[in-house]
Design a protein around this motif. Structure first.
Motif, PDB file in Angstrom:
ATOM      1  N   ILE A 290      19.744  69.095  16.675  1.00 41.93           N
ATOM      2  CA  ILE A 290      18.501  69.739  17.081  1.00 41.93           C
ATOM      3  C   ILE A 290      17.494  68.713  17.602  1.00 41.93           C
ATOM      4  N   GLY A 291      17.809  67.426  17.502  1.00 43.27           N
ATOM      5  CA  GLY A 291      16.975  66.373  18.074  1.00 43.27           C
ATOM      6  C   GLY A 291      16.882  66.461  19.583  1.00 43.27           C
ATOM      7  N   ILE A 292      17.671  67.324  20.193  1.00 45.43           N
ATOM      8  CA  ILE A 292      17.586  67.544  21.635  1.00 45.43           C
ATOM      9  C   ILE A 292      16.320  68.328  21.981  1.00 45.43           C
ATOM     10  N   ALA A 293      15.742  69.052  21.033  1.00 43.69           N
ATOM     11  CA  ALA A 293      14.596  69.930  21.317  1.00 43.69           C
ATOM     12  C   ALA A 293      13.415  69.207  21.971  1.00 43.69           C
ATOM     13  N   PRO A 294      12.887  68.120  21.405  1.00 42.81           N
ATOM     14  CA  PRO A 294      11.736  67.487  22.059  1.00 42.81           C
ATOM     15  C   PRO A 294      12.077  66.799  23.374  1.00 42.81           C
ATOM     16  N   VAL A 295      13.293  66.262  23.499  1.00 42.80           N
ATOM     17  CA  VAL A 295      13.643  65.568  24.739  1.00 42.80           C
ATOM     18  C   VAL A 295      14.134  66.528  25.824  1.00 42.80           C
ATOM     19  N   HIS A 296      14.499  67.739  25.456  1.00 44.04           N
ATOM     20  CA  HIS A 296      14.885  68.758  26.435  1.00 44.04           C
ATOM     21  C   HIS A 296      13.735  68.974  27.409  1.00 44.04           C
ATOM     22  N   SER A 297      12.536  69.058  26.879  1.00 43.39           N
ATOM     23  CA  SER A 297      11.332  69.214  27.687  1.00 43.39           C
ATOM     24  C   SER A 297      11.166  68.048  28.658  1.00 43.39           C
ATOM     25  N   VAL A 298      11.425  66.842  28.165  1.00 39.65           N
ATOM     26  CA  VAL A 298      11.274  65.626  28.971  1.00 39.65           C
ATOM     27  C   VAL A 298      12.291  65.604  30.111  1.00 39.65           C
ATOM     28  N   VAL A 299      13.548  65.877  29.807  1.00 42.79           N
ATOM     29  CA  VAL A 299      14.602  65.838  30.827  1.00 42.79           C
ATOM     30  C   VAL A 299      14.327  66.880  31.916  1.00 42.79           C
ATOM     31  N   ASN A 300      13.981  68.105  31.520  1.00 39.28           N
ATOM     32  CA  ASN A 300      13.708  69.131  32.528  1.00 39.28           C
ATOM     33  C   ASN A 300      12.480  68.780  33.365  1.00 39.28           C
ATOM     34  N   TYR A 301      11.481  68.176  32.750  1.00 43.05           N
ATOM     35  CA  TYR A 301      10.297  67.748  33.495  1.00 43.05           C
ATOM     36  C   TYR A 301      10.693  66.708  34.549  1.00 43.05           C
ATOM     37  N   MET A 302      11.485  65.708  34.132  1.00 39.40           N
ATOM     38  CA  MET A 302      11.907  64.667  35.064  1.00 39.40           C
ATOM     39  C   MET A 302      12.805  65.231  36.160  1.00 39.40           C
TER      40      MET A 302
END
Length: 169
Positions: free
Chosen positions: A121-133
């Motif tokens: 579930i550690g993907i949750a905060p970085v999911h936002s980052v990857v999609n933004y980039m």
């Protein structure tokens, strides 16, 4: 980006629930006006409040570039998250945020090659980052994601990673 308005809860309505893994669901939430609750920076979180049950700090999984709603990928692991996992589309919850500093996507990361490493579930905060980039692809160098979990069944948002992320330049 945190300010005094971050501590005033908004009433949100669940408009979609997607089962990601046996114990993780992604909830799409809008305000009662049908619009996104508030603006945020990739990596920030929000306090999800269920009156009479409790509150829990949850990462905002959606990118700020998603203009229609907010997403929260939530692992069932306590009384608030269990209530949410039993919720249905149309139910209301309170959301307070944005909370936290987020990632420096418009500062230190801009123009750089990016390596994202996450598990479960550690993907949750970085999911936002990857999609933004990905939505602002011209501002970043090479983007690589290394993601793992205990089993294949525990990979959150795997379909999106395979069908969207892996097909990006």
């Amino acid at each position: 980006m945190e300010n005094k308005e971050s501590f005033i809860p908004y009433v949100g309505k669940i408009i979609d629930i997607k089962q990601e893994t046996p114990d993780v669901k992604t909830f799409s939430v809008v305000g009662l006006d049908g619009k996104k609750l508030f603006e945020h920076i990739p990596g920030q979180c929000a306090m999800l409040i269920v009156p009479g049950v409790g509150e829990s700090m949850i990462s905002i999984t959606s990118s700020p570039t998603l203009e229609t709603h907010m997403e929260f990928s939530i692992k069932k692991c306590g009384c608030v998250t269990e209530w949410l996992h039993n919720a249905e589309v149309g139910q209301e919850i309170c959301v307070r945020g944005p909370i936290g500093n987020g990632f420096p996507v418009e500062g230190a990361l801009k123009g750089k090659d990016i390596l994202v490493i996450a598990g479960g579930i550690g993907i949750a905060p970085v999911h936002s980052v990857v999609n933004y980039m990905m939505d602002k692809r011209e501002n970043y160098g090479r983007i690589q994601v290394i993601y793992g979990s205990r089993s294949m069944a525990d990979l959150v948002r795997l379909e999106e990673m395979q069908n969207v992320w892996m097909k990006q330049p």
